[in-house]
Design a protein around this motif. Structure first.
Motif, PDB file in Angstrom:
ATOM      1  N   ILE A  82       0.837  -1.202   0.000  1.00 18.22           N
ATOM      2  CA  ILE A  82       0.000   0.000   0.000  1.00 18.22           C
ATOM      3  C   ILE A  82       0.870   1.249   0.000  1.00 18.22           C
ATOM      4  O   ILE A  82       0.624   2.197  -0.758  1.00 18.22           O
ATOM      5  CB  ILE A  82      -0.965   0.007   1.202  1.00 18.22           C
ATOM      6  N   LYS A  83       1.904   1.244   0.816  1.00 15.52           N
ATOM      7  CA  LYS A  83       2.794   2.411   0.903  1.00 15.52           C
ATOM      8  C   LYS A  83       3.519   2.648  -0.422  1.00 15.52           C
ATOM      9  O   LYS A  83       3.624   3.790  -0.883  1.00 15.52           O
ATOM     10  CB  LYS A  83       3.789   2.213   2.044  1.00 15.52           C
ATOM     11  N   SER A  86       0.944   3.778  -3.164  1.00 16.22           N
ATOM     12  CA  SER A  86       0.540   5.168  -2.906  1.00 16.22           C
ATOM     13  C   SER A  86       1.632   6.139  -3.324  1.00 16.22           C
ATOM     14  O   SER A  86       1.350   7.191  -3.912  1.00 16.22           O
ATOM     15  CB  SER A  86       0.202   5.358  -1.421  1.00 16.22           C
ATOM     16  N   HIS A  87       2.882   5.794  -3.055  1.00 16.35           N
ATOM     17  CA  HIS A  87       3.999   6.649  -3.446  1.00 16.35           C
ATOM     18  C   HIS A  87       4.164   6.653  -4.972  1.00 16.35           C
ATOM     19  O   HIS A  87       4.374   7.707  -5.586  1.00 16.35           O
ATOM     20  CB  HIS A  87       5.282   6.178  -2.768  1.00 16.35           C
ATOM     21  N   LYS A  90       2.375   9.069  -7.326  1.00 19.12           N
ATOM     22  CA  LYS A  90       2.907  10.423  -7.460  1.00 19.12           C
ATOM     23  C   LYS A  90       3.839  10.563  -8.669  1.00 19.12           C
ATOM     24  O   LYS A  90       4.209  11.669  -9.035  1.00 19.12           O
ATOM     25  CB  LYS A  90       3.649  10.818  -6.185  1.00 19.12           C
ATOM     26  N   ASP A 116      -8.389   3.759   3.827  1.00 20.32           N
ATOM     27  CA  ASP A 116      -8.068   4.979   3.061  1.00 20.32           C
ATOM     28  C   ASP A 116      -7.617   4.624   1.647  1.00 20.32           C
ATOM     29  O   ASP A 116      -7.956   5.313   0.680  1.00 20.32           O
ATOM     30  CB  ASP A 116      -6.983   5.801   3.753  1.00 20.32           C
ATOM     31  N   PHE A 117      -6.841   3.546   1.520  1.00 22.22           N
ATOM     32  CA  PHE A 117      -6.354   3.126   0.216  1.00 22.22           C
ATOM     33  C   PHE A 117      -7.514   2.684  -0.679  1.00 22.22           C
ATOM     34  O   PHE A 117      -7.579   3.067  -1.851  1.00 22.22           O
ATOM     35  CB  PHE A 117      -5.322   2.007   0.367  1.00 22.22           C
ATOM     36  N   LEU A 120      -9.259   5.698  -1.897  1.00 23.19           N
ATOM     37  CA  LEU A 120      -8.501   6.347  -2.971  1.00 23.19           C
ATOM     38  C   LEU A 120      -8.754   5.653  -4.311  1.00 23.19           C
ATOM     39  O   LEU A 120      -8.968   6.313  -5.325  1.00 23.19           O
ATOM     40  CB  LEU A 120      -7.008   6.317  -2.627  1.00 23.19           C
TER      41      LEU A 120
END
Length: 152
Positions: A82-83, A86-87, A90, A116-117, A120
């Protein structure tokens, strides 16, 4: 692949730092050595270099939203997938598309990071596709996985 598409290939085996900006070589994380067969393939695609140099923590790389597509297989442990996804979002152009293999836990965990993911994904018009159990058995893992597709 059509001309004019910039692609960032991200894989747990070659995370985020697929290219060495100075040499244009593709490096494997485990060996830290150039992988000529991958260099040949990537160079034949005439892709823009990612600007990411020697191996480093992908989450610390300053994003530059220059990619039309991001294709990922991030690490799964401790919800790192997930991290990393999410990065990686960008790095996408506004009309880009990210596709990633992820642990199936993104579909059922109820902690804030995961909910939250999923929100999104929904807000961006993305979706999650379940893969068959044992999809990566031949690679030595029985982790249940999904494909996540997220527009930029």
């Amino acid at each position: 692949m059509s001309e004019g598409i910039d692609l960032l290939i991200y894989n747990d085996e070659f995370p985020g730092f697929a290219y060495n900006k100075v040499t244009g070589q593709f490096f494997g994380r485990k060996s830290g050595k150039p992988m000529p067969e991958n260099n040949d393939i990537l160079h034949s695609l005439n892709l823009r270099l990612s600007g990411i140099g020697k191996p480093t923590d992908f989450l610390t790389v300053e994003p530059d939203p220059v990619y039309d597509r991001v294709v990922m297989n991030p690490p799964f442990g401790r919800q790192a997938d997930i991290k990393h996804v999410s990065h990686a979002l960008k790095f996408l152009k506004p009309d880009g598309l990210l596709v990633s293999v992820m642990a199936s836990s993104v579909t059922f965990r109820s902690n804030k990071l995961t909910t939250d993911f999923r929100q999104l994904i929904e807000e961006r018009g993305g979706h999650i596709e379940e893969l068959p159990e044992g999809a990566f058995k031949s690679s030595g893992t029985m982790v249940n996985t999904v494909i996540v597709v997220i527009p930029g």
